[in-house]
Write a protein that holds these residues in place. Sequence first.
Motif, PDB file in Angstrom:
ATOM      1  N   SER A   1      -7.353   5.741   3.681  1.00  9.75           N
ATOM      2  CA  SER A   1      -6.964   4.776   2.654  1.00  9.75           C
ATOM      3  C   SER A   1      -5.767   3.946   3.121  1.00  9.75           C
ATOM      4  O   SER A   1      -5.079   4.299   4.069  1.00  9.75           O
ATOM      5  N   ASP A   2      -5.558   2.844   2.406  1.00  9.75           N
ATOM      6  CA  ASP A   2      -4.423   1.982   2.734  1.00  9.75           C
ATOM      7  C   ASP A   2      -3.105   2.749   2.639  1.00  9.75           C
ATOM      8  O   ASP A   2      -2.212   2.565   3.465  1.00  9.75           O
ATOM      9  N   GLU A   3      -3.005   3.596   1.632  1.00 11.63           N
ATOM     10  CA  GLU A   3      -1.766   4.369   1.436  1.00 11.63           C
ATOM     11  C   GLU A   3      -1.538   5.343   2.588  1.00 11.63           C
ATOM     12  O   GLU A   3      -0.409   5.495   3.056  1.00 11.63           O
ATOM     13  N   GLU A   4      -2.597   5.979   3.056  1.00 10.55           N
ATOM     14  CA  GLU A   4      -2.475   6.905   4.190  1.00 10.55           C
ATOM     15  C   GLU A   4      -2.070   6.167   5.457  1.00 10.55           C
ATOM     16  O   GLU A   4      -1.257   6.635   6.235  1.00 10.55           O
TER      17      GLU A   4
ATOM     18  N   ARG B   1      -0.441   3.246   5.618  1.00 11.14           N
ATOM     19  CA  ARG B   1       0.962   2.823   5.472  1.00 11.14           C
ATOM     20  C   ARG B   1       1.917   3.997   5.702  1.00 11.14           C
ATOM     21  O   ARG B   1       2.951   3.856   6.344  1.00 11.14           O
ATOM     22  N   SER B   2       1.559   5.141   5.171  1.00 10.09           N
ATOM     23  CA  SER B   2       2.390   6.340   5.334  1.00 10.09           C
ATOM     24  C   SER B   2       2.490   6.732   6.800  1.00 10.09           C
ATOM     25  O   SER B   2       3.573   7.053   7.301  1.00 10.09           O
ATOM     26  N   ARG B   3       1.363   6.718   7.484  1.00 12.87           N
ATOM     27  CA  ARG B   3       1.342   7.081   8.909  1.00 12.87           C
ATOM     28  C   ARG B   3       2.158   6.080   9.732  1.00 12.87           C
ATOM     29  O   ARG B   3       2.929   6.466  10.609  1.00 12.87           O
TER      30      ARG B   3
ATOM     31  N   THR C   1       4.636   4.183   8.669  1.00 13.51           N
ATOM     32  CA  THR C   1       6.045   4.375   8.323  1.00 13.51           C
ATOM     33  C   THR C   1       6.624   5.572   9.062  1.00 13.51           C
ATOM     34  O   THR C   1       7.734   5.518   9.595  1.00 13.51           O
TER      35      THR C   1
END
Length: 109
Positions: free
Chosen positions: A2-5, A7-9, A11
Motif C-alpha cells: 500500500s501507499d502507506e507501507e 511511504r513508511s519504508r 521514511t
Amino acid sequence: MSDEEIRSRLTELEDRLENLQDAIESCRKGMLLARVAILAGSVLFVINLIGLIAPSLLLALFAFTAIIGGIVWLGANKTSRDEALIKLRSAQAEWRAETDAIDMSTIGG
C-alpha cells in the motif's frame, strides 16, 4: 504494497541514510583530530629531543602517548567510517530499488 507501507519504508530508509551520513561525518572529524594528535605528539617529541625546552622523560612519554593514541584513534575511526560507507551504499541501493518499484500511477491517486 500500500501507499502507506511504501511511504513508511521510504521514511525508514531516509532516516537510516541520514544517521549513516552523520556517523561518517563524525568519523571524518575524529580522523582529523587523530591526525592533529599525531602531529602534536611528533612536534612535542622533536622539541623535547633537540632540547628547545628542558628535556623531560614525562614530556617524552606524553608525546609518545599522543602519537600512539592518535594512530589507534585514526585506525578505529577509519574502520568505522569504511563500515558506515558500506552500509550507506547498501541503504542507497535499497532506497533506489524501493523508489523504482513504485507504480507511478498510484501516487496521489
